[in-house]
Design an enzyme around this catalytic site. Structure first.
Site, PDB file in Angstrom:
ATOM      1  N   CYS A  67      -2.575   4.343   9.226  1.00 19.74           N
ATOM      2  CA  CYS A  67      -2.301   4.242   7.792  1.00 19.74           C
ATOM      3  C   CYS A  67      -1.155   5.142   7.356  1.00 19.74           C
ATOM      4  O   CYS A  67      -1.209   6.363   7.502  1.00 19.74           O
ATOM      5  CB  CYS A  67      -3.546   4.600   6.982  1.00 19.74           C
ATOM      6  SG  CYS A  67      -3.292   4.374   5.195  1.00 19.74           S
ATOM      7  N   ARG A  70      -1.718   7.530   3.387  1.00 20.90           N
ATOM      8  CA  ARG A  70      -2.825   8.493   3.304  1.00 20.90           C
ATOM      9  C   ARG A  70      -2.650   9.620   2.290  1.00 20.90           C
ATOM     10  O   ARG A  70      -3.600  10.369   2.041  1.00 20.90           O
ATOM     11  CB  ARG A  70      -3.088   9.094   4.683  1.00 20.90           C
ATOM     12  CG  ARG A  70      -3.670   8.134   5.697  1.00 20.90           C
ATOM     13  CD  ARG A  70      -3.916   8.809   7.039  1.00 20.90           C
ATOM     14  NE  ARG A  70      -2.818   8.562   7.971  1.00 20.90           N
ATOM     15  CZ  ARG A  70      -2.744   9.149   9.165  1.00 20.90           C
ATOM     16  NH1 ARG A  70      -3.654  10.037   9.545  1.00 20.90           N
ATOM     17  NH2 ARG A  70      -1.741   8.857   9.985  1.00 20.90           N
ATOM     18  N   TRP A 239      -3.095  -0.387  -2.454  1.00 19.94           N
ATOM     19  CA  TRP A 239      -2.088  -1.330  -2.936  1.00 19.94           C
ATOM     20  C   TRP A 239      -1.220  -1.706  -1.744  1.00 19.94           C
ATOM     21  O   TRP A 239      -1.305  -1.107  -0.662  1.00 19.94           O
ATOM     22  CB  TRP A 239      -1.257  -0.743  -4.082  1.00 19.94           C
ATOM     23  CG  TRP A 239      -0.700   0.613  -3.831  1.00 19.94           C
ATOM     24  CD1 TRP A 239       0.392   0.947  -3.066  1.00 19.94           C
ATOM     25  CD2 TRP A 239      -1.234   1.850  -4.342  1.00 19.94           C
ATOM     26  NE1 TRP A 239       0.564   2.301  -3.061  1.00 19.94           N
ATOM     27  CE2 TRP A 239      -0.396   2.885  -3.841  1.00 19.94           C
ATOM     28  CE3 TRP A 239      -2.315   2.187  -5.159  1.00 19.94           C
ATOM     29  CZ2 TRP A 239      -0.624   4.222  -4.144  1.00 19.94           C
ATOM     30  CZ3 TRP A 239      -2.541   3.524  -5.456  1.00 19.94           C
ATOM     31  CH2 TRP A 239      -1.691   4.524  -4.958  1.00 19.94           C
TER      32      TRP A 239
HETATM   33  C1  HEM Z   1      -3.142   3.319  -1.450  1.00 21.52           C
HETATM   34  C2  HEM Z   1      -2.257   2.562  -0.834  1.00 21.52           C
HETATM   35  C3  HEM Z   1      -2.250   2.288   0.643  1.00 21.52           C
HETATM   36  C4  HEM Z   1      -1.166   1.828   1.323  1.00 21.52           C
HETATM   37  C5  HEM Z   1       0.222   1.518   0.749  1.00 21.52           C
HETATM   38  C6  HEM Z   1      -1.567   1.672   2.696  1.00 21.52           C
HETATM   39  C7  HEM Z   1      -0.726   1.164   3.693  1.00 21.52           C
HETATM   40  C8  HEM Z   1      -1.180   0.741   4.920  1.00 21.52           C
HETATM   41  C9  HEM Z   1      -0.443  -0.130   5.806  1.00 21.52           C
HETATM   42  C10 HEM Z   1       0.931  -0.732   5.521  1.00 21.52           C
HETATM   43  C11 HEM Z   1      -1.197  -0.309   6.911  1.00 21.52           C
HETATM   44  C12 HEM Z   1      -0.844  -1.156   8.135  1.00 21.52           C
HETATM   45  C13 HEM Z   1      -1.515  -2.496   7.860  1.00 21.52           C
HETATM   46  C14 HEM Z   1      -1.050  -3.605   8.773  1.00 21.52           C
HETATM   47  O1  HEM Z   1       0.081  -3.505   9.296  1.00 21.52           O
HETATM   48  O2  HEM Z   1      -1.813  -4.576   8.934  1.00 21.52           O
HETATM   49  C15 HEM Z   1      -2.416   0.453   6.731  1.00 21.52           C
HETATM   50  C16 HEM Z   1      -3.415   0.535   7.676  1.00 21.52           C
HETATM   51  C17 HEM Z   1      -4.660   1.083   7.398  1.00 21.52           C
HETATM   52  N1  HEM Z   1      -5.059   1.690   6.228  1.00 21.52           N
HETATM   53 FE1  HEM Z   1      -3.892   2.140   4.638  1.00 21.52          FE
HETATM   54  N2  HEM Z   1      -2.864   2.060   2.858  1.00 21.52           N
HETATM   55  C18 HEM Z   1      -3.330   2.431   1.620  1.00 21.52           C
HETATM   56  C19 HEM Z   1      -4.627   2.817   1.310  1.00 21.52           C
HETATM   57  C20 HEM Z   1      -5.681   2.825   2.216  1.00 21.52           C
HETATM   58  C21 HEM Z   1      -7.060   3.089   1.861  1.00 21.52           C
HETATM   59  C22 HEM Z   1      -7.567   3.341   0.437  1.00 21.52           C
HETATM   60  C23 HEM Z   1      -7.774   3.049   3.012  1.00 21.52           C
HETATM   61  C24 HEM Z   1      -9.254   3.273   3.249  1.00 21.52           C
HETATM   62  C25 HEM Z   1     -10.031   3.980   2.412  1.00 21.52           C
HETATM   63  C26 HEM Z   1      -6.844   2.744   4.092  1.00 21.52           C
HETATM   64  C27 HEM Z   1      -7.198   2.610   5.419  1.00 21.52           C
HETATM   65  C28 HEM Z   1      -6.384   2.022   6.373  1.00 21.52           C
HETATM   66  C29 HEM Z   1      -6.846   1.633   7.709  1.00 21.52           C
HETATM   67  C30 HEM Z   1      -8.255   1.831   8.262  1.00 21.52           C
HETATM   68  C31 HEM Z   1      -5.760   1.051   8.353  1.00 21.52           C
HETATM   69  C32 HEM Z   1      -5.719   0.489   9.793  1.00 21.52           C
HETATM   70  C33 HEM Z   1      -6.093  -0.975   9.732  1.00 21.52           C
HETATM   71  C34 HEM Z   1      -6.114  -1.642  11.101  1.00 21.52           C
HETATM   72  O3  HEM Z   1      -6.412  -0.925  12.098  1.00 21.52           O
HETATM   73  O4  HEM Z   1      -5.853  -2.868  11.160  1.00 21.52           O
HETATM   74  N3  HEM Z   1      -5.576   2.634   3.587  1.00 21.52           N
HETATM   75  N4  HEM Z   1      -2.381   1.095   5.511  1.00 21.52           N
HETATM   76  N1  LIG Z   2      -2.060  -2.070   2.049  1.00 15.78           N
HETATM   77  C1  LIG Z   2      -3.013  -2.355   2.785  1.00 15.78           C
HETATM   78  N2  LIG Z   2      -2.776  -3.044   3.937  1.00 15.78           N
HETATM   79  C2  LIG Z   2      -3.643  -3.136   5.003  1.00 15.78           C
HETATM   80  C3  LIG Z   2      -4.346  -2.016   5.445  1.00 15.78           C
HETATM   81  C4  LIG Z   2      -5.230  -2.153   6.524  1.00 15.78           C
HETATM   82  C5  LIG Z   2      -5.370  -3.363   7.171  1.00 15.78           C
HETATM   83  C6  LIG Z   2      -4.667  -4.463   6.714  1.00 15.78           C
HETATM   84  C7  LIG Z   2      -4.862  -5.783   7.384  1.00 15.78           C
HETATM   85  N3  LIG Z   2      -4.223  -5.673   8.672  1.00 15.78           N
HETATM   86  C8  LIG Z   2      -4.568  -6.753   9.549  1.00 15.78           C
HETATM   87  C9  LIG Z   2      -3.305  -7.435   9.998  1.00 15.78           C
HETATM   88  C10 LIG Z   2      -3.621  -8.435  11.070  1.00 15.78           C
HETATM   89  C11 LIG Z   2      -3.257  -7.739  12.359  1.00 15.78           C
HETATM   90  C12 LIG Z   2      -2.251  -6.694  11.992  1.00 15.78           C
HETATM   91  N4  LIG Z   2      -2.349  -6.507  10.551  1.00 15.78           N
HETATM   92  C13 LIG Z   2      -3.804  -4.367   5.647  1.00 15.78           C
HETATM   93  C14 LIG Z   2      -4.396  -1.969   2.474  1.00 15.78           C
HETATM   94  C15 LIG Z   2      -5.559  -2.695   2.585  1.00 15.78           C
HETATM   95  C16 LIG Z   2      -6.694  -1.965   2.179  1.00 15.78           C
HETATM   96  C17 LIG Z   2      -6.390  -0.697   1.777  1.00 15.78           C
HETATM   97  S1  LIG Z   2      -4.745  -0.428   1.875  1.00 15.78           S
END
Ligand code: HEM
Ligand SMILES: N=C(Nc1cccc(CNC[C@@H]2CCCN2)c1)c1cccs1
Length: 364
Positions: A67, A70, A239
């Protein structure tokens, strides 16, 4: 180690770190650990106080290596719905989550925590990948409608009795499963789904493409683990970072595949890769996404600002005496990655708990 002693060991690690961060005393730690030991002794598990649940969920966000967003980890809004005991009650809680998080565009990062697993009992599962996602279909001639990423889940929803309108932007139903019973599906009322029309002020014909995307990304297929307790139903939203929509969801060939369409509207020669027509279309598509969300008053961050905020997060964590862990390949944005500081440094990809994990798919 037996499952119970392993659970106590995880609980002890969590309580010690959580209470230290909340400036609670050693006595409070000792008292709480005694209580937990008794709960595990008599019932095989233990339950978190609301404060432990709230701080544990915030720590899980702070610990997730993938993420980039954070920085505001400590302001996550945590909704305790562990007592929701029917699929209907859970569906209502998820719609409430969407309303609260949407907040007319000023998105509030929120997590709703459902009943955890207990030994063999699976607890509550949401089968959706995200609370809001568009359906995907293939016509007889093999051409596609909607989001190809949703093909499998759309078929599951149809098998459960759901019927979409067959447009490129059908919102999928919520599919909720409790205690391993048959799942139940619930329509998401369109008036509770805030969407943004994606427009470009300079490219003729762009607005006529009729593109849009939803405001609130809410991931619902990850398991939140805190002190050995597994919350397999804990949907969370933030977002969007603009590139998620403009450089992946609308751009990937296996998604909405819009780069050739945008390049043709721009009149760019696509006969040679070396005209960089994909790159030039990508930039304009991402400008359209960022401008459209901004004009609509819906929270969104560009990848440059997100990287700068992540740098502030790294600095604040160092000042708090904590190591930052990260997954470089996920932290760099899919567009112009080398323009961000993230690209030029290395990250320790150690997994620290509490955290979020992928479970095995509840269907398949
Ligand atoms: C507030 C704005 C936030 C932004 C802009 C953001 C942005 C991102 C982005 C761009 C990713 C990569 C997603 C992807 O490529 O599929 C990500 C992954 C992740 N985010 Fe954040 N995030 C935010 C908030 C949060 C919140 C509130 C949580 C949980 C409480 C969170 C937990 C995670 C987790 C667990 C992943 C990894 C997901 C995976 O393994 O597929 N994020 N975040
Ligand atoms: N901006 C966001 N994007 C996000 C974050 C975590 C996971 C995802 C979904 N990712 C799944 C896809 C599918 C495989 C690689 N990415 C999106 C957020 C989603 C929930 C909180 S922040």
């Amino acid at each position: 180690m037996s499952e119970r002693s392993n659970l106590f060991a995880e609980a002890e690690l969590f309580i010690k770190q959580c209470y230290a961060e909340l400036n609670l005393t050693e006595e409070a730690v000792a008292l709480r650990l005694k209580e937990i030991a008794e709960q595990i002794e008599t019932g095989g598990t233990y339950s978190h106080t609301y404060d432990e649940l709230r701080h544990g969920a915030r720590m899980a966000w702070r610990n997730n290596n993938r993420c980039i967003g954070r920085l505001p980890w400590d302001s996550l809004h945590v909704v305790d719905k562990r007592d929701a005991s029917s699929e209907e009650e859970i569906a209502a809680a998820l719609l409430e989550h969407l309303d609260y998080a949407t907040n007319r565009g000023r998105i509030r990062p929120t997590i709703t925590i459902l009943r955890p697993e207990q030994g063999e009992w699976p607890g509550a599962r949401v089968w959706n990948e995200q609370l809001i996602r568009y359906a995907g279909y293939t016509r007889e001639d093999g051409s596609r409608i909607g989001d190809p990423a949703s093909l499998e889940f759309t078929r599951i929803c149809e098998q459960l009795g759901w019927q979409g309108d067959g447009t490129d932007f059908d919102v999928l139903p919520l599919v909720i499963q409790l205690d391993g019973r048959a799942p139940k599906w619930f329509e998401v009322p369109r008036e509770r789904v805030l969407e943004v029309d994606i427009r470009h002020s300079e490219i003729a014909g762009f607005n006529e493409l009729g593109l849009k995307w939803y405001a609130v990304p809410a991931v619902s297929n990850m398991r939140l683990e805190i002190g050995g307790i597994r919350y397999s139903g804990a949907p969370f939203n933030g977002w969007y970072m603009g590139t998620e929509i403009g450089a992946r969801n609308l751009a990937d060939e296996g998604r909405y595949n819009l780069l050739p369409v945008v390049a043709d509207l721009m009149g760019i020669d696509r006969s040679r890769r070396s005209t960089l027509w994909q790159d030039r279309a990508l930039v304009e598509l991402n400008v359209a996404v960022l401008e459209s969300y901004r004009a609509a008053g819906v929270s969104m961050v560009d990848h440059h600002t997100a990287a700068a905020q992540f740098e502030s997060f790294e600095k604040r964590e160092r000042e708090a005496g904590r190591d930052v862990t990260g997954n470089w390949a996920w932290l760099i944005p899919p567009m112009a990655p080398a323009t961000t500081h993230v690209f030029h440094k290395r990250y320790d990809n150690t997994i620290v708990k509490p955290n979020f994990f992928y479970g095995k798919k509840p269907y398949a």
